[in-house]
Design an enzyme around this catalytic site. Structure first.
Site, PDB file in Angstrom:
ATOM      1  CG  LEU A  11     -17.697 -52.962 -47.150  1.00  0.00           C
ATOM      2  CD1 LEU A  11     -18.733 -54.079 -47.117  1.00  0.00           C
ATOM      3  CD2 LEU A  11     -16.341 -53.452 -46.645  1.00  0.00           C
ATOM      4  N   GLY A  14     -15.420 -53.899 -54.913  1.00  0.00           N
ATOM      5  CA  GLY A  14     -16.080 -54.651 -55.977  1.00  0.00           C
ATOM      6  C   GLY A  14     -15.884 -54.062 -57.359  1.00  0.00           C
ATOM      7  NE  ARG A  18     -25.798 -56.892 -60.399  1.00  0.00           N
ATOM      8  CZ  ARG A  18     -26.589 -56.870 -59.326  1.00  0.00           C
ATOM      9  NH1 ARG A  18     -27.905 -56.858 -59.484  1.00  0.00           N
ATOM     10  NH2 ARG A  18     -26.085 -56.820 -58.117  1.00  0.00           N
ATOM     11  N   GLY A  83     -15.446 -61.817 -50.738  1.00  0.00           N
ATOM     12  CA  GLY A  83     -16.566 -61.637 -49.817  1.00  0.00           C
ATOM     13  C   GLY A  83     -16.445 -60.423 -48.932  1.00  0.00           C
ATOM     14  CB  THR A  84     -19.081 -58.235 -47.535  1.00  0.00           C
ATOM     15  OG1 THR A  84     -19.935 -59.331 -47.156  1.00  0.00           O
ATOM     16  CG2 THR A  84     -19.568 -57.651 -48.858  1.00  0.00           C
ATOM     17  CG  ASN A 176     -28.313 -56.780 -44.858  1.00  0.00           C
ATOM     18  OD1 ASN A 176     -28.265 -55.836 -44.083  1.00  0.00           O
ATOM     19  ND2 ASN A 176     -27.231 -57.399 -45.315  1.00  0.00           N
ATOM     20  CG  ASN A 383     -19.476  -3.268 -81.639  1.00  0.00           C
ATOM     21  OD1 ASN A 383     -20.404  -3.678 -80.969  1.00  0.00           O
ATOM     22  ND2 ASN A 383     -19.411  -3.463 -82.955  1.00  0.00           N
ATOM     23  CB  ALA A 386     -21.114  -9.747 -87.939  1.00  0.00           C
TER      24      ALA A 386
END
Length: 471
Positions: A11, A14, A18, A83-84, A176, A383, A386
């Protein structure tokens, strides 16, 4: 081996209001995998003949996730009937008409429910020859859950949703979980009987249990061994709690497999990551995505690796890296930023405050500090001084920089791409390289050094005179 008498319904229709998110709830990540991905992985382990996922909210996004994590699953759309119970009804219609086995129903937002728990539920269902068997849990706070209502002898009578429960029913601690096993025939017989006489006005799948009991068929409820296994994710608080629990299990698993984790509480490892024996993870290290780390590598502290490959005995500290390859015995950091396409060869170095992108740095080559190396190829044993910058962008297009093997560059060099530096070449400090440098050559672009004798004294005297004038 496929169980021809088993179908699984997931399922995932939805919205998950929330979560307060534009993203569907089932697509929120947990250990680098969407909630739905965890559920589909569990479904795969059960080797069902049929897997049906019911979708509705952000249908295409959810369907794409199903295709990614379980391509063989069938996707069906729930209609406007809520609904489920209705969700399972449309899923059942997608099964072959002659399917007469068992139907497992699981929720796409219950990611920690494992295949062994469902297999045990299925075994209990078949052993009892029940029409329906549900997985329940004993919880300290049952708010929001449907309650398991039993008779005086402990037999399951029905499930009552929290919004429809009486005060006495709300005091029940057994709830449940939303995970069920039904015989297909019983489910087909009872789903059309579902009504919407409830607080939500929905067709509840839970009502099937009561209908089956009234019809004289056997219904069972089997408590889960641990309540957290069946916890659903409805908001960000629950998501964080599940993430912490799952991460603790993942970290412990790698510790038992031979990985040293100095601070499990601040170390996060995604499910798809792979670590070898004798890897060492220091505090506040995040191993994300499909990162692989070879034997003896030392990672952290304060390091995030996303979809990276780290070779044996490499050292990576205080680094953020994405889609990078770090070779054997290489060192990275501290405070390095490796963007996608970075490849550091064996024994190479990317040092302090260095950013790389789409850069291939050969074995033994070093970019020690304060440099940007982008869209570049560097040979072996080179190399880079920097403050080097590969100026790869002309405002319209990106261009490559190629630096050969055994090249030595000075500080504050700029390489204006496209440009090539030949093998064994040397580039003087402060040089801006705009043309290709031949192999073995010295490239310099420093202006002649001049001296202004007595400048300091004259400057100080002028400054003092100005100050006296202001007084």
């Amino acid at each position: 081996m496929t169980d021809s008498r088993l179908a699984i319904v997931v399922l995932a229709a939805g919205q998950g209001t929330r979560m307060k998110s534009s993203r569907p709830k089932v697509l929120h990540d947990l250990a680098g995998v969407p909630l739905l991905g965890h559920v589909l992985a569990t479904a795969r382990e059960l080797s069902a003949a049929h897997v049906v996922t019911v979708v509705r909210h952000e249908r295409d996004l959810v369907a794409a996730a199903v295709a990614e994590f379980l391509p063989e699953a069938h996707v069906v759309d729930q209609d406007d009937i809520p609904g489920t119970g209705r969700a399972v009804e449309v899923a059942l219609a997608a099964l072959p008409d002659d399917f007469d086995g068992d139907v497992v129903v699981i929720s796409g937002d219950v990611p920690l429910l494992d295949a062994d728990t469902i297999a045990g539920l299925l075994e209990a269902h078949r052993r009892a020859t029940a029409a329906a068997t549900l997985l329940s849990a004993i919880v300290d706070d049952a708010t929001g859950y449907g309650r398991i209502v039993r008779d005086a002898d402990g037999a399951l009578l029905r499930i009552v949703e929290h919004g429809d429960a009486s005060d006495e029913e709300r005091a029940i601690a057994e709830v449940n979980s939303g995970t069920y096993v039904f015989t297909a025939a019983s489910l087909r017989a009872q789903l059309p009987q579902l009504a919407t006489h409830n607080a939500q006005g929905e067709r509840y799948l839970t009502d099937v249990v009561g209908l089956l009991h009234e019809a004289g068929e056997a219904v069972e409820a089997v408590p889960a061994r641990d309540a957290w296994v069946v916890e659903g994710i409805n908001d960000r608080v629950q998501l964080a709690r599940a993430a912490a629990r799952l991460n603790a299990m993942i970290v412990r698993g790698w510790q038992l497999a031979g990985v040293t984790v100095h601070d499990p509480g601040s170390t996060w490892i995604d499910l798809r990551a792979t670590l070898a024996e004798d890897v060492e993870l220091l505090p506040n290290t995040h191993i994300s995505g499909a990162t692989t780390i070879a034997r003896g590598a030392r990672i952290g502290p304060d390091t995030t690796l996303l979809d990276c490959e780290v070779g044996e005995d490499a050292v990576v500290k205080r680094t953020d890296a994405t889609l990078a390859v770090i070779g054997k015995n290489a060192t990275v950091g501290p405070f390095a930023y490796l963007r996608p396409g970075t490849e550091l060869g064996e024994g190479g170095k990317i040092g302090t405050y260095v950013e790389t992108k789409n850069a291939k740095i050969g074995a033994g080559s070093k970019v020690p500090h304060l440099s940007y190396i982008g869209d570049a190829t560097i040979g072996e044993g080179t190399n880079i001084g920097a403050g080097a910058i590969t100026a790869n962008y002309d405002g319209v297009n990106k261009h490559p920089t190629t630096i050969g093997s055994h090249v030595h560059t000075g500080t504050h060099n700029s390489f204006v791409a496209p440009v090539t530096i030949g093998d064994d070449a040397t580039v003087g400090a402060g040089t801006v390289v705009r043309r290709d440098v031949p192999p073995g050559a010295l490239a310099v672009s420093v202006a002649q050094l001049k001296f202004v004798e007595g400048w300091t004294a004259r400057h100080q005297a002028a400054a003092q005179t100005a100050a006296d004038a202001q007084d």
